[in-house]
Design an enzyme around this catalytic site. Sequence first.
Site, mmCIF file in Angstrom:
data_model
loop_
_atom_site.group_PDB
_atom_site.id
_atom_site.type_symbol
_atom_site.label_atom_id
_atom_site.label_comp_id
_atom_site.label_asym_id
_atom_site.label_seq_id
_atom_site.Cartn_x
_atom_site.Cartn_y
_atom_site.Cartn_z
ATOM 1 N N CYS A 174 29.692 -62.724 93.245
ATOM 2 C CA CYS A 174 29.162 -63.595 94.302
ATOM 3 C C CYS A 174 30.203 -63.972 95.354
ATOM 4 C CB CYS A 174 28.546 -64.843 93.686
ATOM 5 S SG CYS A 174 27.165 -64.463 92.585
ATOM 6 N N HIS A 225 30.465 -73.223 98.185
ATOM 7 C CA HIS A 225 29.726 -72.232 97.402
ATOM 8 C C HIS A 225 28.430 -72.869 96.900
ATOM 9 C CE1 HIS A 225 29.207 -68.567 95.181
ATOM 10 N NE2 HIS A 225 29.269 -69.161 94.002
ATOM 11 N N GLU A 257 33.568 -77.217 91.437
ATOM 12 C CA GLU A 257 33.962 -77.019 92.828
ATOM 13 C C GLU A 257 34.230 -78.346 93.516
ATOM 14 O OE1 GLU A 257 32.591 -74.726 96.931
ATOM 15 O OE2 GLU A 257 31.105 -75.014 95.339
ATOM 16 N N LYS A 312 22.747 -72.901 100.477
ATOM 17 C CA LYS A 312 21.878 -72.354 99.433
ATOM 18 C C LYS A 312 20.664 -73.248 99.186
ATOM 19 C CE LYS A 312 25.400 -69.626 97.035
ATOM 20 N NZ LYS A 312 26.623 -69.950 97.793
ATOM 21 N N HIS A 365 20.522 -68.214 96.727
ATOM 22 C CA HIS A 365 21.803 -67.574 96.412
ATOM 23 C C HIS A 365 21.634 -66.061 96.452
ATOM 24 C CE1 HIS A 365 25.618 -66.619 94.944
ATOM 25 N NE2 HIS A 365 25.605 -67.169 93.735
ATOM 26 N N PHE A 418 31.208 -64.389 89.056
ATOM 27 C CA PHE A 418 31.433 -64.006 87.673
ATOM 28 C C PHE A 418 32.695 -63.158 87.565
ATOM 29 C CE2 PHE A 418 26.695 -64.204 86.216
ATOM 30 C CZ PHE A 418 26.759 -65.580 86.257
#
Length: 412
Positions: A167, A307, A318, A336, A341, A400
């Site tokens: 991502c 993010h 975060e 988002k 996403h 990931f």
Amino acid sequence: MTDLRPPFSAAVTGIGMVTAAGIGTAASWARILRGEATAAGEVPALAGTRADFGCQVPGFDPAAALGRRKAWRLDRSSQFALAAAAEALADSGLDPATWDGARVGVVIGSGIGGAATWEKQHHVLLDQGFDQVSPMLIPMLAVNMTAGYLAMECGARGPNFVVATACASGTTAIGTARELLRSGTCDVVLTGGTEACLIPSIMSGFSQMGALSGRRESPATASRPFDVDRDGFVPAEGAAVLVLERPEDVRARGGGVHALLSGYGASADAHHATAPDPEGRGAELALRTALADAGVAADEVGHVNAHGTATPLNDVTEARMLRRVLGDRPAVTSVKGVVGHSLGAAGAIEAAVTALTLEHRVVPPTANLESLDPAVELDVVAKAPRDLADGPAVSTSFGFGGQNAVLVFERA
């Protein structure tokens, strides 16, 4: 980590977007700026699965956008990228017919590539036999092919590749593209990210991991970045492409600039396959590296396009990292809440929005944020847009495998 190289800024001269908020930069930006509820709904291809909703690009007609003959040879992810690139090039004012193609590069990010083509042809193999599998399977599914097709489209004969950092892919691509300008390898780089994998196999995998929102009764309000009631991300598709050039080259040709890309940082958590480092140490390293690369002090940052996936673990990790490094001064948002996403395309879409935020001096709100999680000690913009304070802006992406990438933008 200190970057000892002299500061370098790349000019963002073109932006193209194909998102769940709309086709084209103007449509996408307008809906994101309004902070409307997530552009999510039932996805026909996912019917019968537990993950049956997501954010699709509305009304995308590949034949109309690219021509019927070209469109049928491309996976949907490549179709999005070519459409976004065409808009970005038109926006930049560059004419591929007149440039030196050997000095033009293409760097695209994608987490998964042509997964929809792969799944469709796998069914053909099982149902009809091997001799019915499309001869276009490999050039449609291979992750590198989007960059290859973009090069063919505009005669870009310079470095050409796709990066895959989950991502964070779109952000990694844009940071890498800037390095091609800094090194003198290229004069122009088309860069960004694309993804189109709202298909049963991929979405079932995310669902089995517990990563997706379970709010099937209300898809439009399911993506809730930083909200105390968030329960997972809403998957999406889309693409964004930026045109990067050196500022002096743009001035020489009389072109316009949306924003300047002045810093890039990347790192690995080296911690876990899917969970972020609980202390956010890898993310912090990427952020501090990007700030050092840009020559920007932490207390100068006025805005963060986070993010912000709306997953329970990511948002708090975060937020704590951002608070530790930047304090509570920056106005923080996550798009988002509107576009969902889009995995490997997310960072590119968010980079485009960050550039537009600086250009228009207004911060889009975080959609669906009703009650800020008390653990998120940040100034998160909600309900309505807000005038942007002075200072550089940061766009963060994490993926990931512990992949982290951060960009720093400044006003042109």
